[in-house]
Design a protein around this motif. Structure first.
Motif, PDB file in Angstrom:
ATOM      1  N   ASN A 142       4.452  -5.540   1.866  1.00  0.00           N
ATOM      2  CA  ASN A 142       4.213  -4.117   1.676  1.00  0.00           C
ATOM      3  C   ASN A 142       2.797  -3.754   2.106  1.00  0.00           C
ATOM      4  N   VAL A 143       1.826  -4.594   1.747  1.00  0.00           N
ATOM      5  CA  VAL A 143       0.436  -4.374   2.161  1.00  0.00           C
ATOM      6  C   VAL A 143       0.351  -4.356   3.688  1.00  0.00           C
TER       7      VAL A 143
ATOM      8  N   ILE B  77       2.028  -1.142   5.058  1.00  0.00           N
ATOM      9  CA  ILE B  77       1.166   0.021   4.818  1.00  0.00           C
ATOM     10  C   ILE B  77       0.025   0.040   5.837  1.00  0.00           C
TER      11      ILE B  77
ATOM     12  N   HIS C 295      -3.400  -5.605  -2.191  1.00  0.00           N
ATOM     13  CA  HIS C 295      -2.336  -6.048  -3.098  1.00  0.00           C
ATOM     14  C   HIS C 295      -2.811  -5.597  -4.479  1.00  0.00           C
TER      15      HIS C 295
ATOM     16  N   LYS D 161       4.876   4.594   3.628  1.00  0.00           N
ATOM     17  CA  LYS D 161       5.184   3.163   3.534  1.00  0.00           C
ATOM     18  C   LYS D 161       5.187   2.649   2.099  1.00  0.00           C
TER      19      LYS D 161
ATOM     20  N   GLY E  98      -0.496  -1.921  -2.426  1.00  0.00           N
ATOM     21  CA  GLY E  98       0.870  -2.319  -2.114  1.00  0.00           C
ATOM     22  C   GLY E  98       1.313  -3.334  -3.144  1.00  0.00           C
ATOM     23  N   SER E  99       2.616  -3.422  -3.356  1.00  0.00           N
ATOM     24  CA  SER E  99       3.127  -4.263  -4.438  1.00  0.00           C
ATOM     25  C   SER E  99       3.244  -5.741  -4.075  1.00  0.00           C
TER      26      SER E  99
ATOM     27  N   ALA F 274       2.790   3.149  -0.376  1.00  0.00           N
ATOM     28  CA  ALA F 274       1.507   2.850  -1.021  1.00  0.00           C
ATOM     29  C   ALA F 274       1.412   3.571  -2.360  1.00  0.00           C
TER      30      ALA F 274
END
Length: 125
Positions: A51-52, A55, A95, A21, A46-47, A23
């Motif tokens: 995304n967090v 993941i 994050h 995903k 995660g960016s 990470a």
């Protein structure tokens, strides 16, 4: 670690799911001696908030499919720091900004590091 084989197998599953995903900067710590509630921490970044969330969802899905039960989940809605508790493993999906601020690796600097690179090499070969 108490059930090293099971814990390491679940940790590998989590590391690979996190990598799938997107990470970044995975760190796994053996906290069995310092922390009575889990054997290992997995910390990944995660960016952005989505995304967090992706993941954490991917890790939870992969571990649940492998037979690990989610004991507790916190922080998913905010997407800044998600804690997933699977009993022997606690996963922290940060994050990037929160990870730098809280610096869990520094707080747990005396815990032995578990080699996650080797877990990813086997998956990517």
């Amino acid at each position: 670690m108490a059930e090293a084989r099971d814990t390491l197998t679940d940790l590998k599953t989590a590391v690979r799911a996190a990598d799938d995903k997107g990470a970044t900067a995975p760190v796994a710590l053996n906290v069995a001696e310092q922390f009575g509630f889990a054997d290992a921490f997995l910390i990944v970044s995660g960016s952005v908030e989505r995304n967090v969330q992706a993941i954490s969802d991917g890790i939870e899905r992969a571990l649940n499919e492998a037979g690990a039960r989610t004991v507790r989940r916190e922080g998913r809605e905010g997407g800044r720091w998600v804690l997933l508790d699977f009993g022997d493993i606690m996963v922290h999906v940060f994050h990037e900004e929160e990870r730098e601020f809280y610096q869990l690796e520094r707080l747990w600097h005396d815990a032995p590091v578990i080699d996650v690179a080797a877990m990813l090499e086997v998956a990517n070969s």
